[in-house]
Design an enzyme around this catalytic site. Structure first.
Site, mmCIF file in Angstrom:
data_model
loop_
_atom_site.group_PDB
_atom_site.id
_atom_site.type_symbol
_atom_site.label_atom_id
_atom_site.label_comp_id
_atom_site.label_asym_id
_atom_site.label_seq_id
_atom_site.Cartn_x
_atom_site.Cartn_y
_atom_site.Cartn_z
ATOM 1 N N ASN A 290 -4.222 -16.359 0.937
ATOM 2 C CA ASN A 290 -3.574 -15.351 0.087
ATOM 3 C C ASN A 290 -4.131 -13.950 0.321
ATOM 4 O O ASN A 290 -4.572 -13.263 -0.600
ATOM 5 C CB ASN A 290 -3.646 -15.739 -1.399
ATOM 6 C CG ASN A 290 -5.065 -15.808 -1.952
ATOM 7 O OD1 ASN A 290 -6.030 -15.917 -1.199
ATOM 8 N ND2 ASN A 290 -5.186 -15.730 -3.265
ATOM 9 N N ASP B 91 -14.348 -21.852 -4.442
ATOM 10 C CA ASP B 91 -13.284 -20.932 -4.876
ATOM 11 C C ASP B 91 -13.850 -19.516 -5.049
ATOM 12 O O ASP B 91 -13.502 -18.797 -5.985
ATOM 13 C CB ASP B 91 -12.584 -21.405 -6.152
ATOM 14 C CG ASP B 91 -11.232 -20.713 -6.342
ATOM 15 O OD1 ASP B 91 -10.837 -19.885 -5.490
ATOM 16 O OD2 ASP B 91 -10.566 -20.991 -7.356
#
Ligand code: DOR
Ligand code: ZN
Length: 452
Positions: free
Chosen positions: A95, A326
């Site tokens: 992303n 993450d």
């Protein structure tokens, strides 16, 4: 070409075992045992008494922000943070801006990783064009590019169209690729600001219900079974998700899952400034939290203590395969603002191992930590052949990290190598610190400092 002089690591404890020496030469572990001067001639000696040697850590889930948001992180700054955290490989999420949905972009990220030379940066390809959820991206072209993409994810977004998810699973099955799903049914999380539960009700914030995650995982394990392809579930955050995974694994479905350090430790109580550190290893400490501090805003959101307990149990019993960070760096203006406008995400690379050592070493042991932070993620990402996730034994690739198991250190956001500051652990005292990291026999970190 000059012959590498090599490194002689004296007195290390491989996976926490008895003290021994390791000779790293020509990118491999050339010798193990009591190594005398003759064998190690010319090698630089690293006094490593009492340090634990682990296979270099592998992160399945890293946001490096380049291209597009180099103010928050670059491939180089994120690679340095990773090396300092004990990693030798990271999977860079797609992303970015532009999105990594073509051979061109994944090759660019791969090259930047090689140039930085601190960890192997393995690009993750987007599943759909522009993360738009409408059309499949060029999965084959990304797989065949120099980046050799094997893992695909729209992370940040969920591949919510079941037909598209089926097609993606069918596509990657041909080359044993894997789809890593960010499990979030978007119709159930519209406008959501935090976990839906008692705290969101008290605060009057729109909630992100556990079922939005669980419904997608249930659907996707069934699709993976139907297709016979590999599914990986990103950042599992609820007790219900654990139950579904347990069922799916018992049934023989090809599914793996990761959990983040923050979901193993923090709860939604932190959003109202009343968080506690109920975990072993930390119970005597406090982080002075304030209500609505966006550093605790993350997606999926921090859940409840019973979710945390279920995730810890699932990680220990193997239902959850891996710890993934993450790592989600965000620029100051995207975090130091009102809760509703803040971007979700937390830093993770430089604290993950210490959080796991501090709170889970007793339950997992060093071998268990190596399994969940190196071997399993390397297998899932297809990085074993590239030399990752292999124990430091004679002849193995010299990708390893040395940890001081007794060192205590306090997290100071201003001293992190990341370009961003959004760690939720500021002020927390952790046990266990990375002292050195070697990538193909070359130190990327020595004496706790990055070498480049
Ligand atoms: O908290 C998150 N941050 N969750 C995601 O899925 C995306 C990530 C990001 O890119 O910031
Ligand atoms: Zn995600």
């Amino acid at each position: 070409m000059s012959v590498s002089k090599g490194y002689l690591l004296k007195g290390v404890r491989v996976l926490g075992g008895p003290a021994t020496d390791l000779l790293l030469r020509d990118g491999i572990i050339a010798a193990v045992g009591r190594i005398g001067g003759a064998t190690a001639k010319g090698a630089e000696v690293v006094v490593a008494d009492g340090l634990v040697a682990l296979p270099g850590l592998v992160d399945l889930h890293t946001h490096l922000r380049e291209p597009g948001r180099e103010d928050a992180e670059t491939v180089e700054s994120g690679s340095r943070a990773a090396a300092l955290g004990g990693y030798t490989a990271v999977c860079a999420m797609a992303n970015t801006s532009p999105v990594a949905d073509s051979a061109g972009v994944v090759e660019q990220v791969w090259r930047l990783g090689r140039e930085a030379g601190l960890v192997d940066v393995q690009p993750v390809g987007a599943v759909t064009v522009g993360l738009g959820g409408q059309r499949l991206a060029e999965l084959g072209a990304m797989a065949e590019s120099v980046a050799g993409v094997r893992m695909f994810s729209d992370d940040g977004n969920c591949v919510h169209d079941p037909r598209l998810m089926r097609r993606a699973l069918e596509y990657v099955k041909a080359f044993d690729g894997v789809i890593a799903q960010h499990a979030e049914e978007p119709r159930l999380t519209q406008d959501a600001q935090m976990h839906e539960g008692v705290v969101s009700a008290d605060l009057g914030l729109p909630g992100w219900p556990a079922v939005a995650e669980e419904a997608i995982i249930a659907r996707d394990v069934l699709l993976a079974e139907h297709v016979g392809a590999r599914l990986h579930v990103c950042h599992v955050s609820t007790a219900g998700s654990v139950e579904i995974l347990r069922w799916a694994k018992r049934r023989g479905i090809r599914v793996t899952a990761e959990v983040t350090p923050h979901h193993l430790l923090l709860t939604d109580e932190w959003v109202r400034g009343r968080g506690e550190l109920a975990s072993p290893g930390l119970a005597d400490q406090r982080i002075v939290g304030r209500a609505y501090d966006p550093v605790f805003k993350v997606n999926p959101p921090l859940r409840t203590q019973s979710d945390v307990d279920a995730l810890r149990e699932a990680l220990v019993d193997g239902t959850i395969d891996a710890v993934a960070t993450d790592h989600a760096p965000h620029a100051l203006q995207d975090k130091e603002c009102e809760w509703a406008y803040a971007k979700p995400g937390m830093l993770g690379l430089e604290t993950a191992l210490s959080i796991v050592v501090t709170t889970l070493l007793d339950a997992l042991g060093w071998d268990g930590i190596a399994e969940r932070m190196s071997r399993a993620p390397a297998r899932i990402a297809g990085l074993t052949a590239a030399g990752h996730g292999q124990d430091p034994v004679k002849g193995a690739p010299a990708n390893l990290t040395l940890v001081d198991p007794e060192a205590r250190w306090t997290v100071d956001p201003t001293r992190l190598a990341s370009r961003s500051r959004n760690t939720p652990y500021a002020g927390l005292e952790l046990t266990g610190r990375v002292v050195a990291t070697f990538l193909r026999g070359v130190p990327t970190v020595l004496d706790g400092k990055a070498t480049r």
